[in-house]
Design a protein around this motif. Structure first.
Motif, short mmCIF file in Angstrom:
data_model
loop_
_atom_site.label_atom_id
_atom_site.label_comp_id
_atom_site.label_asym_id
_atom_site.label_seq_id
_atom_site.Cartn_x
_atom_site.Cartn_y
_atom_site.Cartn_z
N GLN D 19 0.78 -1.22 0.00
CA GLN D 19 0.00 0.00 0.00
C GLN D 19 0.82 1.28 0.00
O GLN D 19 1.37 1.66 -1.02
CB GLN D 19 -0.93 0.02 1.20
CG GLN D 19 -2.00 -1.06 1.10
CD GLN D 19 -3.19 -0.73 1.98
OE1 GLN D 19 -3.65 0.39 1.98
NE2 GLN D 19 -3.66 -1.70 2.71
N TYR D 20 0.91 1.91 1.15
CA TYR D 20 1.49 3.24 1.19
C TYR D 20 2.97 3.23 0.85
O TYR D 20 3.46 4.10 0.15
CB TYR D 20 1.21 3.90 2.53
CG TYR D 20 -0.26 4.00 2.70
CD1 TYR D 20 -0.99 4.87 1.89
CD2 TYR D 20 -0.96 3.18 3.57
CE1 TYR D 20 -2.36 4.92 1.98
CE2 TYR D 20 -2.33 3.23 3.65
CZ TYR D 20 -3.02 4.11 2.86
OH TYR D 20 -4.38 4.17 2.93
N ALA D 21 3.66 2.22 1.35
CA ALA D 21 5.09 2.15 1.05
C ALA D 21 5.27 2.07 -0.47
O ALA D 21 6.08 2.78 -1.05
CB ALA D 21 5.71 0.94 1.72
N PHE D 24 4.39 5.36 -2.18
CA PHE D 24 5.48 6.28 -1.93
C PHE D 24 6.59 6.10 -2.94
O PHE D 24 7.06 7.04 -3.57
CB PHE D 24 6.09 6.00 -0.55
CG PHE D 24 5.80 7.08 0.42
CD1 PHE D 24 6.23 8.37 0.19
CD2 PHE D 24 5.11 6.79 1.57
CE1 PHE D 24 5.95 9.36 1.11
CE2 PHE D 24 4.83 7.78 2.47
CZ PHE D 24 5.25 9.06 2.24
N PHE D 27 5.61 7.12 -6.36
CA PHE D 27 5.55 8.57 -6.38
C PHE D 27 6.95 9.18 -6.49
O PHE D 27 7.22 10.03 -7.34
CB PHE D 27 4.85 9.04 -5.10
CG PHE D 27 4.87 10.51 -4.88
CD1 PHE D 27 3.92 11.33 -5.49
CD2 PHE D 27 5.82 11.09 -4.06
CE1 PHE D 27 3.94 12.70 -5.28
CE2 PHE D 27 5.84 12.45 -3.84
CZ PHE D 27 4.90 13.25 -4.45
N ILE D 28 7.84 8.70 -5.64
CA ILE D 28 9.20 9.25 -5.62
C ILE D 28 9.89 8.97 -6.95
O ILE D 28 10.56 9.84 -7.52
CB ILE D 28 10.01 8.60 -4.48
CG1 ILE D 28 9.40 8.93 -3.13
CG2 ILE D 28 11.47 9.02 -4.56
CD1 ILE D 28 9.60 10.33 -2.67
N VAL D 182 18.82 9.86 -5.14
CA VAL D 182 17.64 9.98 -4.28
C VAL D 182 16.67 8.84 -4.57
O VAL D 182 16.17 8.19 -3.65
CB VAL D 182 16.95 11.34 -4.50
CG1 VAL D 182 15.55 11.36 -3.89
CG2 VAL D 182 17.80 12.45 -3.90
N LEU D 186 15.63 6.07 -1.88
CA LEU D 186 14.26 6.02 -1.40
C LEU D 186 13.59 4.70 -1.73
O LEU D 186 12.82 4.17 -0.94
CB LEU D 186 13.46 7.19 -1.96
CG LEU D 186 13.90 8.54 -1.39
CD1 LEU D 186 13.08 9.67 -1.96
CD2 LEU D 186 13.80 8.55 0.13
N ASN D 189 14.73 2.40 0.86
CA ASN D 189 14.05 2.60 2.13
C ASN D 189 12.65 2.05 2.09
O ASN D 189 12.19 1.45 3.06
CB ASN D 189 14.02 4.09 2.48
CG ASN D 189 15.31 4.51 3.11
OD1 ASN D 189 15.99 3.68 3.70
ND2 ASN D 189 15.65 5.77 2.99
N SER D 190 12.00 2.29 0.97
CA SER D 190 10.63 1.83 0.89
C SER D 190 10.59 0.31 0.93
O SER D 190 9.71 -0.29 1.57
CB SER D 190 10.00 2.39 -0.38
OG SER D 190 9.00 1.56 -0.84
N LYS D 192 12.80 -1.55 2.37
CA LYS D 192 13.10 -1.90 3.75
C LYS D 192 11.84 -1.88 4.59
O LYS D 192 11.60 -2.77 5.40
CB LYS D 192 14.08 -0.87 4.35
CG LYS D 192 15.48 -1.42 4.54
CD LYS D 192 16.35 -0.38 5.21
CE LYS D 192 17.63 -0.23 4.45
NZ LYS D 192 18.47 0.89 4.93
N MET D 193 11.06 -0.83 4.38
CA MET D 193 9.82 -0.68 5.10
C MET D 193 8.91 -1.86 4.81
O MET D 193 8.29 -2.42 5.72
CB MET D 193 9.14 0.60 4.63
CG MET D 193 8.50 1.35 5.71
SD MET D 193 8.53 3.12 5.35
CE MET D 193 8.16 3.17 3.64
#
Ligand SMILES: Nc1ncnc2c1ncn2[C@@H]1O[C@H](COP(=O)(O)OP(=O)(O)OP(=O)(O)O)[C@@H](O)[C@H]1O
Ligand SMILES: Nc1ncnc2c1ncn2[C@@H]1O[C@H](COP(=O)(O)OP(=O)(O)OP(=O)(O)O)[C@@H](O)[C@H]1O
Ligand SMILES: [Mg+2]
Ligand SMILES: [Mg+2]
Lengths: 219, 291, 219, 291
Positions: D19-21, D24, D27-28, D182, D186, D189-190, D192-193
């Protein structure tokens, strides 16, 4: 204290409980027994208003499932101690904090919290595991943390769902003696279990036998 | 009090526990604030430059040769009494001739044997009237006077400046709105993610009798903290930017960026607001869906 | 099949198991009993190499804890069926998928997966819950899903940690009979439990009694 | 085969579940690709404009009045043989006079009674020699010839163009590197999340005998998918941008943005790479820490 009037609660996929009539008075010690999937946990969830009846109504203390406002549910739950079948401990904090949380949500003072938490952890034999995280504990120890968390708020009703599933007979016996004492002091206890031996510890207990969502015998 | 501190502690802990979600939010907020801040600085300084150009804007009123001293005096008085006018100064044919000599290096009398320059006024308007519409009105008014021969001003300059000012304003507003929107939406999403990651904590809290407020407050604190940290990072950026720009590139750009305390306080308040609004937007809506 | 040689495994905070010597042959049915926190689950974790001994070594099948490479651990685990004390079911997929996962990781063909999963779900009495998510099941039903997931891969050893904690006596009895049959067919079974009654179902079972991390009697 | 499809399905499911991850990351990546793309388009078109300006760059070689036709011819031949020179054209004093008339509207003979314009050459250089260093070398070479009086070229223009070209190049590279960095960070990180959110799934998979590859592949697929979806969004942006710019704003900017298929394919490949590298970077490192 607790009453079910013609309660039916059906899950989206079907199963649930049907036509339940039931009354628990303060000071009662009630066993709910029956095979797996009979609806024992569902009865307990109806009491702490995690789910609501589709038909009929559940009354607990001064709250009525058909009238209770969302805001009142926390107030109700603060009066009820719950030992969940799957423990529901939080792995991001230690045993002390897990138990203390139950008092924080009831706005108890920090100093009082401390004494009460240590007291109850000792009474379930976990004084030496205060700083462990739940996932560092054995199954039986986790279950006892769950029990401590329910007892620490001195509830007026204690709901226990299979509280001895992971405990050895000796610890189970100790727990039953503890619960008997608490019951004698006026706390109503409703316990769902498969362990028919537990019933022997409480000679004057009431027994509700369930099957396929219905009560098939009640005493 | 116990509960209050407990909730604040949970908010801080949550920020640390949420790890990447939190870092994301902080990152997004700081980027947004940097862009909003840059938009602000650039548009402010451009508006400033436009204003400065405008302040040099004057009307020139040329009178008829036939105007008598008395008529000129009356006209002067009238100008002085007009509310739109900041300052009017009279330039007699003689002083005009002197100015001519100064500007062109030649005596006008050596070219022609009479002074062809009429008496005139230069008029400075009050800032708010320095736009085409007002100016046209004022001129119409001045023209009514029979001794006025002609009124000149740099209409195109004024139009251009006005256009730029409007464009700058619109762009700055759009930048601001866009990044405000983006920030708040992303903070909301990040908080949603955090809530999702902690759904177990939340449902357990609810089951043991926590009120909604008790569950929500740590998320608000977390959101606000993320906002403030993001804002502090953007402050750091602007501090470094002004330092570098003003110390190393001053020679190239002949322009000094000036940011006062208010600017930094503004950024931090914005960050705080973004974080708070972002979490307010989500928590209420999303929390109901959990246990 | 399984052997422990002077195994000691200590957790960062202290407790664990000490000086364990133990041998399980193919076809054995072994009960590990002892009070909560005795180290029963720890023994099982050592067998499926979730943790490693600090001293001594554990040998399972043809793998040796002191020599096994990280890459070989999945191969070992595919031979072992495990029923975890806390079930470890995945709430993001239904009962069928939870059980099938166990075969997917072993690279079994889809068609075969289907028949085997339905077979084993019927054998634990969950044929009617195939499309439920674990959190829509009662505690006992969840436990049976965990059992099905362990059995479906026809393991050479079955490790069961308190597999009847949430089952009623009737279902427990059925399960024991099923396990007895599987054991007769050659699968070694190691079961940690508090429910001493279970032992009665398997007259020729071996019993290991533990306390405080040590084996205090073995048969 | 079974396993292969299973893993792909898990990758897709993961994307939906995260979902949000996932949003994100998408989007990035799309923002990054939009900015990289814009950087590319702008710098390409600016480089193009600079090149065009440069193509109009010429050397003018003025010969001495005394140069004989023969000398001029030899000189012409020499210029033609120089490898740096694309094209040289001779301008005789007569044609120079005609050009003068065309440019200034007056006959040079009506002002003076002789033609003061010397014979000259205009020289176009090959593109790669259109820079100050080469030009200076070529001029030194040409000057050696005794009939050459003077060589002129717009040195400042050339210097400025060179400077701009370099700046554009540097900025475009920096933009590209920055957003690549970037994006990848990112995405990592996403992922990872996502891994963190699915640690239960991962540890259970490992406990029931899944190999590391089995656990990892869905994350790679997820990362790559996120990258591709992000890239498709950025393609949509550029498609809309060119459409709007070329249909509505064409009259204002006198400039058409042209993006070919290669550009879009490039964006999608970049997105894919960002997603894949982002997940590769993380999964290996992070997965070991779980169960
Ligand atoms: N990850 C860990 N970190 C620290 N201590 C642990 C960890 N896991 C288990 N322990 C401790 O090791 C001891 C043995 O645990 P184990 O889970 O083996 O007990 P058990 O015999 O299975 O008990 P139960 O019957 O309650 O499940 C316990 O006292 C427990 O607190
Ligand atoms: N959220 C849910 N959605 C759908 N069905 C559910 C849900 N929760 C429970 N059920 C079904 O309702 C029935 C009764 O469940 P319940 O948990 O009350 O049983 P139980 O008596 O507590 O059994 P056990 O002894 O195994 O814990 C079960 O058949 C179960 O599958
Ligand atoms: Mg139950
Ligand atoms: Mg255990």
């Amino acid at each position: 204290m607790i009453s079910f009037e013609n309660v039916t609660a059906i899950f989206p996929r079907g199963a649930g409980v049907k036509d339940i009539n039931l009354r628990v008075n303060s000071g009662d010690f009630v066993f709910i027994i029956g095979p797996s999937g009979a609806g024992k946990s569902t009865i307990l969830r109806l009491i702490y208003m995690d789910i609501f009846p589709d038909k009929g109504k559940v009354k607990v203390y001064r709250y009525d499932s058909s009238k209770i406002k969302e805001k009142e549910i926390p107030l109700l739950r603060r009066k009820i101690g719950m030992i969940f079948q799957d423990f529901r401990l939080l792995n991001d904090r230690n045993v002390y904090q897990n138990v203390a949380l139950s008092l924080y949500v009831s706005h108890v003072k920090t100093r009082e919290i401390k004494t009460r938490v240590y007291e109850v952890l000792n009474s379930v034999g976990l004084g030496h595991r205060v700083h462990y995280k739940p996932d560092e504990l054995s199954g039986g120890e986790q279950q006892r943390v769950a029990i401590a968390r329910a007892l620490v708020k001195s509830p007026i009703v204690l709901l226990a769902d299979e509280p001895t599933g992971n405990l050895d007979p000796k610890v189970s016996a100790e727990l039953m003696i503890l619960l008997k004492k608490i019951n004698k002091e006026g706390t109503a206890i409703v316990m769902a279990t498969h362990n028919y031996k537990l019933i022997d510890y409480i000679p004057d207990a009431r027994i509700i036998q369930m099957d396929k969502g219905r009560i098939i015998s009640i005493s | 009090m116990t509960v209050f501190f407990f909730l604040i502690k949970e908010g801080f802990k949550g920020l640390i526990r949420s790890q990447y979600a939190g870092l994301f939010t902080i990152f997004i907020i700081s980027i947004s604030l940097i862009l909003i801040g840059l938009g602000f600085v650039i548009s402010r300084d451009m508006v400033f430059a436009v204003q400065k150009l405008k302040s040099q804007f004057e009307l020139e009123v040329f009178l008829k040769y036939a105007a008598t001293d008395r008529e000129i005096e009356q006209f002067y008085a009238m100008l002085d009494s007009m509310p739109e006018i900041l300052h009017a100064s009279y330039i007699s044919p003689d002083s005009a001739a002197k100015r001519f000599k100064k500007e062109f290096g030649e005596d006008i009398y050596s070219i022609l044997d009479y002074n062809p320059l009429p008496p005139s006024f230069t008029i400075e308007l009050k800032p708010i009237y320095r736009n085409v519409v007002s100016v046209e009105g004022i001129i119409a008014n001045i023209r009514k006077n029979p001794i006025v021969d002609e009124v000149k001003y740099r209409r195109n300059l004024l139009l251009t400046l006005e256009k730029y000012q409007r464009i700058i304003f619109v762009i700055a507003t759009l930048v601001f709105l866009f990044f405000t929107f983006v920030s708040i939406v992303l903070v909301s999403n990040s908080i949603k993610m955090t809530i999702f990651a902690r759904r177990e904590l939340i449902s357990t809290l609810k089951l043991i009798g926590a009120t909604n407020t008790f569950v929500k407050v740590p998320f608000f604190i977390e959101g606000a903290l993320e906002g403030i940290i993001g804002a502090i990072i953007s402050c750091g950026f602007f501090y470094a930017l002004t330092y570098v720009a003003n110390n190393f590139f001053y020679h190239f750009v002949y322009y000094k960026i000036q940011l006062d305390l208010k600017f930094y306080v503004g950024l931090i308040s914005l960050g705080f607001l973004f974080g708070l609004i972002g979490s307010l937007r989500t928590v209420g809506k999303f929390l109901g869906k959990i246990g």
